[in-house]
Design an enzyme around this catalytic site. Structure first.
Site, PDB file in Angstrom:
ATOM      1  N   GLY A   1       0.819  -1.206   0.000  1.00  0.00           N
ATOM      2  CA  GLY A   1       0.000   0.000   0.000  1.00  0.00           C
ATOM      3  C   GLY A   1       0.854   1.256   0.000  1.00  0.00           C
ATOM      4  O   GLY A   1       1.947   1.283  -0.546  1.00  0.00           O
ATOM      5  N   LEU A   2       0.358   2.293   0.670  1.00  0.00           N
ATOM      6  CA  LEU A   2       1.013   3.588   0.711  1.00  0.00           C
ATOM      7  C   LEU A   2       1.313   4.116  -0.678  1.00  0.00           C
ATOM      8  O   LEU A   2       2.410   4.566  -0.973  1.00  0.00           O
ATOM      9  CB  LEU A   2       2.301   3.534   1.548  1.00  0.00           C
ATOM     10  CG  LEU A   2       2.101   3.412   3.052  1.00  0.00           C
ATOM     11  CD1 LEU A   2       3.444   3.400   3.760  1.00  0.00           C
ATOM     12  CD2 LEU A   2       1.260   4.558   3.587  1.00  0.00           C
ATOM     13  N   CYS A   3       0.346   3.954  -1.570  1.00  0.00           N
ATOM     14  CA  CYS A   3       0.522   4.554  -2.894  1.00  0.00           C
ATOM     15  C   CYS A   3      -0.776   5.244  -3.296  1.00  0.00           C
ATOM     16  O   CYS A   3      -1.251   5.105  -4.410  1.00  0.00           O
ATOM     17  CB  CYS A   3       0.955   3.520  -3.918  1.00  0.00           C
ATOM     18  SG  CYS A   3       0.084   1.962  -3.802  1.00  0.00           S
ATOM     19  N   GLY A   4      -1.356   5.966  -2.359  1.00  0.00           N
ATOM     20  CA  GLY A   4      -2.539   6.758  -2.655  1.00  0.00           C
ATOM     21  C   GLY A   4      -3.709   5.884  -3.055  1.00  0.00           C
ATOM     22  O   GLY A   4      -3.914   4.806  -2.504  1.00  0.00           O
TER      23      GLY A   4
ATOM     24  N   PHE B   1      -4.076   4.329  -5.835  1.00  0.00           N
ATOM     25  CA  PHE B   1      -3.673   3.452  -6.940  1.00  0.00           C
ATOM     26  C   PHE B   1      -4.466   2.154  -6.962  1.00  0.00           C
ATOM     27  O   PHE B   1      -5.045   1.784  -7.978  1.00  0.00           O
ATOM     28  CB  PHE B   1      -2.168   3.164  -6.822  1.00  0.00           C
ATOM     29  CG  PHE B   1      -1.639   2.160  -7.806  1.00  0.00           C
ATOM     30  CD1 PHE B   1      -1.359   2.545  -9.106  1.00  0.00           C
ATOM     31  CD2 PHE B   1      -1.423   0.843  -7.439  1.00  0.00           C
ATOM     32  CE1 PHE B   1      -0.850   1.640 -10.017  1.00  0.00           C
ATOM     33  CE2 PHE B   1      -0.926  -0.077  -8.347  1.00  0.00           C
ATOM     34  CZ  PHE B   1      -0.646   0.324  -9.631  1.00  0.00           C
TER      35      PHE B   1
END
Lengths: 135, 285
Positions: free
Chosen positions: B86-89, B91
């Site tokens: 995760g941690l990709c907005g 996406f």
């Protein structure tokens, strides 16, 4: 210079621009064929095998897998899924892959699909070993 | 008024979060560059194969090739590309939402899913979709052999009649700030007409049919490779942007807290001075 043609070996991950060369031998599906300058424009399917390039007195070989050759008046492009220059072949890796595939084939209970895969793997690794063993 | 020590502690925490997000941004930027150079390198190969195939297909009897002939699409398959982490907005959430609606329109019961990336696998696995295959934990070592392996597995299933129509849903990399979700018809093979021009009077060795037969799997492999690279580049770009935003937000928060801290400190000093002065005055009297 007369008698030379431009050769490029194009793979999905790298383009080997060989420049002007005198002669090319490539592994067609019906056997190896040679290309000199002025060859008929053609598209030929390629099998797993060895590509040989002659430039003056220099000879180069590649271990390659399936693809095709596009021969035009402007030069030759070999489009193959992988091509490794003779010196870059990872011998231990090829040997390991070969052993693995062979072991796989020896265990008879495997499914057909797996067997085909192993056969193909064996073919590829054996080709690398063969090309590397020359010279 | 907030406690001085508490504010100091919060500033410290946010400071370290900011460092982490900034580092993640830099890592994503480096990975993005690598993915972009891979994409660059794959382009000549993909372009030529596409060109030659495009030139050949009109002359070929589609029904003689299993990978080309259309059959009634009773069972559909969807390949969905997401990231592992995760941690990709937005996406993953964007593509999952869109994929789910596409699949539900097609009919959940006669759709099989192939999930590439952990997020998609977890999402659809939990919701009772028929996930027949999944690939996870490979993105960091992504190379061309992953693409051939996946393409072959999917082709084998297609040929065995498990499904009649295969679509790929993935994020296409437009630029660093923009990804676009694309649905692509993978099997049976259809080509758009934007390919390069190809010389017409070629000699085909051994035959046109044989060349096509050998070219189609090559094309499927390189297409799969393109999907993987596009998705990976998009993921890294999305992560870069969202980590950049997180870093900026952390900076803003720190500024605000620092202001609050200074105010609190001054208030504390003022109170102290007042106490001293009024204490002194009391003594004089």
């Amino acid at each position: 210079m007369a008698g030379q043609f431009h050769l490029e070996i194009i793979t999905p991950t790298k383009v080997y621009d060989e420049g002007e060369v005198d002669y090319l031998r490539a592994p067609g599906v019906d056997g190896a064929f040679g290309v000199l300058a002025g060859h008929t424009e053609s598209i030929m399917a390629l099998a797993i095998g060895e590509i040989k390039v002659v430039k003056g007195s220099v000879e180069k070989t590649y271990a390659s897998t399936k693809g095709f050759a596009e021969i035009t008046h402007n030069g030759v492009q070999l489009l193959v899924e992988s091509a490794e220059p003779h010196d870059d072949i990872d011998l231990t890796r090829a040997q390991e892959a070969f052993n693995r595939a062979k072991e796989h084939l020896n265990r008879k209970q495997d499914e057909m699909e797996d067997e085909l895969r192993a056969l193909r793997a064996q073919e590829r690794s054996l080709n690398r070993l063969k090309v590397a063993a020359k010279k | 008024m907030a406690n001085l020590k508490d504010i100091r502690k919060r500033i410290g925490t946010i400071e370290s979060i900011k460092q982490v997000t900034r580092a993640m941004k830099l890592v994503a930027a480096a990975k993005l560059r690598r993915a972009q150079s891979n994409m660059e390198q794959a382009r000549p190969y993909a372009g030529r194969i596409h060109g030659v195939l495009n030139h050949l297909l009109p002359d070929i009897d589609r029904t003689t090739h299993d990978l080309l002939s259309m059959r009634p699409a009773k069972q559909k398959a969807f390949i969905i590309l997401t990231s592992d982490r995760g941690l990709c907005g937005s996406f993953n959430s964007n593509i999952l939402r869109q994929a789910e609606s596409i699949i539900d329109t097609a009919g959940k019961e006669n759709s099989k899913l192939i999930c590439i990336g952990r997020k998609g696998y977890e999402y659809f696995g939990k919701r009772g979709y028929d996930v027949v295959e999944h690939y996870t934990d490979f993105w960091n070592e992504l190379n061309f052999s992953h693409a051939t392996k996946m393409a072959r597995a999917i082709t084998d299933r297609y040929l065995s009649g498990e499904f009649d129509d295969v679509r790929v849903i993935f994020n296409e990399f437009k630029n660093v700030a923009q990804q676009e979700i694309v649905e692509y018809h993978y099997l049976p093979l259809v080509l758009e007409d934007d390919a390069e021009e190809v010389n017409t009077d070629y000699l085909f060795e051994p035959s046109k049919d044989e060349v096509v037969k050998s070219l189609v799997p090559r094309h499927l492999n390189i297409q799969m490779w393109r999907f993987l690279l596009e998705s990976y580049a998009s993921e890294q770009a999305a992560r870069m942007t969202s980590m950049e935003a997180a870093t900026n937000n952390a900076g803003d928060l720190i500024d605000r807290l620092r202001l609050e801290y200074n105010k609190a400190r001054q208030a504390a000093i003022t109170t102290e001075i007042l106490e001293v002065v009024s204490g002194a005055e009391a003594l004089v009297e």
